[in-house]
Design a protein around this motif. Structure first.
Motif, PDB file in Angstrom:
ATOM      1  N   ARG A 132      -5.951  25.038 -12.126  1.00  0.00           N
ATOM      2  CA  ARG A 132      -7.287  24.515 -11.807  1.00  0.00           C
ATOM      3  C   ARG A 132      -7.893  23.837 -13.032  1.00  0.00           C
ATOM      4  O   ARG A 132      -8.524  22.803 -12.927  1.00  0.00           O
ATOM      5  N   ALA A 133      -7.678  24.439 -14.180  1.00  0.00           N
ATOM      6  CA  ALA A 133      -8.224  23.885 -15.423  1.00  0.00           C
ATOM      7  C   ALA A 133      -7.630  22.511 -15.726  1.00  0.00           C
ATOM      8  O   ALA A 133      -8.286  21.678 -16.350  1.00  0.00           O
ATOM      9  N   THR A 134      -6.404  22.266 -15.278  1.00  0.00           N
ATOM     10  CA  THR A 134      -5.780  20.952 -15.502  1.00  0.00           C
ATOM     11  C   THR A 134      -6.054  19.990 -14.344  1.00  0.00           C
ATOM     12  O   THR A 134      -5.622  18.849 -14.378  1.00  0.00           O
ATOM     13  N   GLY A 135      -6.738  20.490 -13.312  1.00  0.00           N
ATOM     14  CA  GLY A 135      -7.038  19.647 -12.157  1.00  0.00           C
ATOM     15  C   GLY A 135      -5.890  19.537 -11.179  1.00  0.00           C
ATOM     16  O   GLY A 135      -5.898  18.679 -10.309  1.00  0.00           O
ATOM     17  N   GLN A 136      -4.892  20.396 -11.289  1.00  0.00           N
ATOM     18  CA  GLN A 136      -3.712  20.297 -10.441  1.00  0.00           C
ATOM     19  C   GLN A 136      -3.752  21.208  -9.224  1.00  0.00           C
ATOM     20  O   GLN A 136      -2.802  21.238  -8.458  1.00  0.00           O
ATOM     21  N   ILE A 137      -4.830  21.921  -9.029  1.00  0.00           N
ATOM     22  CA  ILE A 137      -4.941  22.787  -7.859  1.00  0.00           C
ATOM     23  C   ILE A 137      -6.367  22.683  -7.351  1.00  0.00           C
ATOM     24  O   ILE A 137      -7.313  22.508  -8.122  1.00  0.00           O
ATOM     25  N   ARG A 138      -6.540  22.734  -6.061  1.00  0.00           N
ATOM     26  CA  ARG A 138      -7.873  22.637  -5.475  1.00  0.00           C
ATOM     27  C   ARG A 138      -8.611  23.947  -5.674  1.00  0.00           C
ATOM     28  O   ARG A 138      -8.035  25.017  -5.678  1.00  0.00           O
ATOM     29  N   THR A 139      -9.919  23.833  -5.824  1.00  0.00           N
ATOM     30  CA  THR A 139     -10.716  25.027  -6.085  1.00  0.00           C
ATOM     31  C   THR A 139     -11.226  25.671  -4.810  1.00  0.00           C
ATOM     32  O   THR A 139     -11.675  26.800  -4.827  1.00  0.00           O
ATOM     33  N   ASP A 140     -11.154  24.989  -3.698  1.00  0.00           N
ATOM     34  CA  ASP A 140     -11.580  25.559  -2.425  1.00  0.00           C
ATOM     35  C   ASP A 140     -10.606  26.678  -2.055  1.00  0.00           C
ATOM     36  O   ASP A 140      -9.410  26.475  -1.963  1.00  0.00           O
ATOM     37  N   ARG A 141     -11.114  27.868  -1.801  1.00  0.00           N
ATOM     38  CA  ARG A 141     -10.242  29.028  -1.521  1.00  0.00           C
ATOM     39  C   ARG A 141      -9.361  28.795  -0.305  1.00  0.00           C
ATOM     40  O   ARG A 141      -8.232  29.261  -0.271  1.00  0.00           O
ATOM     41  N   ARG A 142      -9.869  28.090   0.691  1.00  0.00           N
ATOM     42  CA  ARG A 142      -9.050  27.856   1.894  1.00  0.00           C
ATOM     43  C   ARG A 142      -7.894  26.911   1.584  1.00  0.00           C
ATOM     44  O   ARG A 142      -6.897  26.912   2.269  1.00  0.00           O
TER      45      ARG A 142
ATOM     46  N   SER B 279       0.833  -1.213   0.000  1.00  0.00           N
ATOM     47  CA  SER B 279       0.000   0.000   0.000  1.00  0.00           C
ATOM     48  C   SER B 279       0.863   1.255   0.000  1.00  0.00           C
ATOM     49  O   SER B 279       0.558   2.222  -0.702  1.00  0.00           O
ATOM     50  N   ALA B 280       1.932   1.239   0.785  1.00  0.00           N
ATOM     51  CA  ALA B 280       2.825   2.397   0.837  1.00  0.00           C
ATOM     52  C   ALA B 280       3.487   2.635  -0.521  1.00  0.00           C
ATOM     53  O   ALA B 280       3.597   3.780  -0.978  1.00  0.00           O
ATOM     54  N   ILE B 281       3.908   1.563  -1.171  1.00  0.00           N
ATOM     55  CA  ILE B 281       4.540   1.698  -2.488  1.00  0.00           C
ATOM     56  C   ILE B 281       3.533   2.205  -3.510  1.00  0.00           C
ATOM     57  O   ILE B 281       3.848   3.084  -4.318  1.00  0.00           O
ATOM     58  N   GLU B 282       2.315   1.671  -3.452  1.00  0.00           N
ATOM     59  CA  GLU B 282       1.281   2.159  -4.366  1.00  0.00           C
ATOM     60  C   GLU B 282       1.016   3.640  -4.130  1.00  0.00           C
ATOM     61  O   GLU B 282       0.815   4.402  -5.077  1.00  0.00           O
ATOM     62  N   GLY B 283       1.014   4.054  -2.846  1.00  0.00           N
ATOM     63  CA  GLY B 283       0.835   5.474  -2.520  1.00  0.00           C
ATOM     64  C   GLY B 283       1.949   6.327  -3.099  1.00  0.00           C
ATOM     65  O   GLY B 283       1.699   7.420  -3.623  1.00  0.00           O
ATOM     66  N   ARG B 284       3.166   5.836  -3.007  1.00  0.00           N
ATOM     67  CA  ARG B 284       4.299   6.571  -3.581  1.00  0.00           C
ATOM     68  C   ARG B 284       4.189   6.672  -5.093  1.00  0.00           C
ATOM     69  O   ARG B 284       4.498   7.705  -5.684  1.00  0.00           O
ATOM     70  N   ILE B 285       3.770   5.589  -5.712  1.00  0.00           N
ATOM     71  CA  ILE B 285       3.611   5.599  -7.172  1.00  0.00           C
ATOM     72  C   ILE B 285       2.545   6.618  -7.569  1.00  0.00           C
ATOM     73  O   ILE B 285       2.729   7.396  -8.502  1.00  0.00           O
ATOM     74  N   ASP B 286       1.423   6.601  -6.844  1.00  0.00           N
ATOM     75  CA  ASP B 286       0.361   7.565  -7.135  1.00  0.00           C
ATOM     76  C   ASP B 286       0.831   8.996  -6.917  1.00  0.00           C
ATOM     77  O   ASP B 286       0.534   9.885  -7.715  1.00  0.00           O
ATOM     78  N   ALA B 287       1.575   9.217  -5.837  1.00  0.00           N
ATOM     79  CA  ALA B 287       2.089  10.561  -5.553  1.00  0.00           C
ATOM     80  C   ALA B 287       3.071  10.997  -6.637  1.00  0.00           C
ATOM     81  O   ALA B 287       3.050  12.150  -7.076  1.00  0.00           O
ATOM     82  N   ALA B 288       3.915  10.082  -7.061  1.00  0.00           N
ATOM     83  CA  ALA B 288       4.874  10.417  -8.115  1.00  0.00           C
ATOM     84  C   ALA B 288       4.147  10.723  -9.416  1.00  0.00           C
ATOM     85  O   ALA B 288       4.534  11.635 -10.152  1.00  0.00           O
ATOM     86  N   ARG B 289       3.092   9.981  -9.691  1.00  0.00           N
ATOM     87  CA  ARG B 289       2.303  10.238 -10.896  1.00  0.00           C
ATOM     88  C   ARG B 289       1.681  11.629 -10.819  1.00  0.00           C
ATOM     89  O   ARG B 289       1.727  12.395 -11.777  1.00  0.00           O
ATOM     90  N   ALA B 290       1.118  11.968  -9.647  1.00  0.00           N
ATOM     91  CA  ALA B 290       0.526  13.291  -9.467  1.00  0.00           C
ATOM     92  C   ALA B 290       1.594  14.379  -9.565  1.00  0.00           C
ATOM     93  O   ALA B 290       1.352  15.445 -10.150  1.00  0.00           O
ATOM     94  N   ALA B 291       2.766  14.096  -9.025  1.00  0.00           N
ATOM     95  CA  ALA B 291       3.849  15.079  -9.098  1.00  0.00           C
ATOM     96  C   ALA B 291       4.291  15.297 -10.549  1.00  0.00           C
ATOM     97  O   ALA B 291       4.572  16.434 -10.951  1.00  0.00           O
ATOM     98  N   ARG B 292       4.340  14.218 -11.332  1.00  0.00           N
ATOM     99  CA  ARG B 292       4.711  14.370 -12.748  1.00  0.00           C
ATOM    100  C   ARG B 292       3.665  15.189 -13.502  1.00  0.00           C
ATOM    101  O   ARG B 292       4.009  16.038 -14.324  1.00  0.00           O
ATOM    102  N   ARG B 293       2.386  14.930 -13.205  1.00  0.00           N
ATOM    103  CA  ARG B 293       1.328  15.730 -13.849  1.00  0.00           C
ATOM    104  C   ARG B 293       1.441  17.186 -13.427  1.00  0.00           C
ATOM    105  O   ARG B 293       1.291  18.097 -14.236  1.00  0.00           O
ATOM    106  N   MET B 294       1.717  17.411 -12.146  1.00  0.00           N
ATOM    107  CA  MET B 294       1.852  18.768 -11.636  1.00  0.00           C
ATOM    108  C   MET B 294       3.042  19.463 -12.288  1.00  0.00           C
ATOM    109  O   MET B 294       2.966  20.633 -12.680  1.00  0.00           O
TER     110      MET B 294
END
Length: 192
Positions: A174-184, A108-123
């Motif tokens: 935001r348009a690419t989904g890489q930032i949250r839309t909630d102002r806080r 699970s931890a490795i899968e989490g890292r893979i997902d985080a790395a994927r999100a980081a690459r998209r970002m």
């Protein structure tokens, strides 16, 4: 016919070898079961012994003893080879003992890292797609922790220009989904 009085193993006759197998099976299985404690292993080793006997039927010499003695010699070699292999396996396991093997939490931890790395690459890709002026303000505010006014001073632009650039950068992300839309929570997900 008892195993001691059996005929030699036939060299080229499959039907004859099948009869030889039937004749010698109990003796060989008894030999094996006296040396191993697993019924599955005993069955596997017995099969391996008869396979070796079939492959080496041409080496049988009646002057050297009864067919059962020849089979026992093959059985001894097959069983010894098995235990040598088991010993090597045990040594290999002993070498890795103490080293962590993956359990469900690790996976699970490795899968989490893979997902985080994927999100980081998209970002990173979305960040790289921003124009230099937008990226500079965004980096100073989000990554370096400056206020919009401080970022404006660092870039030599007005505070209003810095706010507009920051707004445009966030809107583009935001348009690419890489930032949250909630102002806080209007920070880049990669900086969390």
């Amino acid at each position: 016919m008892p195993a001691e009085h059996s005929t030699a193993p036939p060299v080229r006759d499959p039907a004859g070898f099948a009869a030889f197998y039937e004749q010698q099976f109990d003796a060989v299985l008894g030999f094996v079961t006296r040396r191993v404690d697993s019924p599955h292993l005993a069955a596997d080793l017995t099969a391996d012994i008869f396979l070796a006997a079939l492959e080496n039927a041409h080496t049988y010499d009646a002057r050297r003893g009864a067919p059962v003695a020849w089979l026992y010699g093959i059985a001894r070699n097959v069983i010894s080879a098995h235990f040598r292999g088991s010993t090597r396996e045990s040594h290999a396991v002993a070498r890795i003992t103490g080293r962590r093997l993956l359990d469900d939490e690790d996976i699970s931890a490795i899968e989490g890292r893979i997902d985080a790395a994927r999100a980081a690459r998209r970002m990173a890709a979305a960040h790289a797609a921003l124009s230099d002026p937008l990226r500079e303000v965004l980096d100073l505010v989000v990554l370096d922790g400056l206020t919009t006014r401080e970022a404006a001073r660092a870039l030599g632009i007005t505070s209003a220009s810095a706010r507009v650039r920051l707004h445009r950068a966030r809107k583009a992300l935001r348009a690419t989904g890489q930032i949250r839309t909630d102002r806080r929570e209007a920070v880049l997900e990669a900086t969390q």
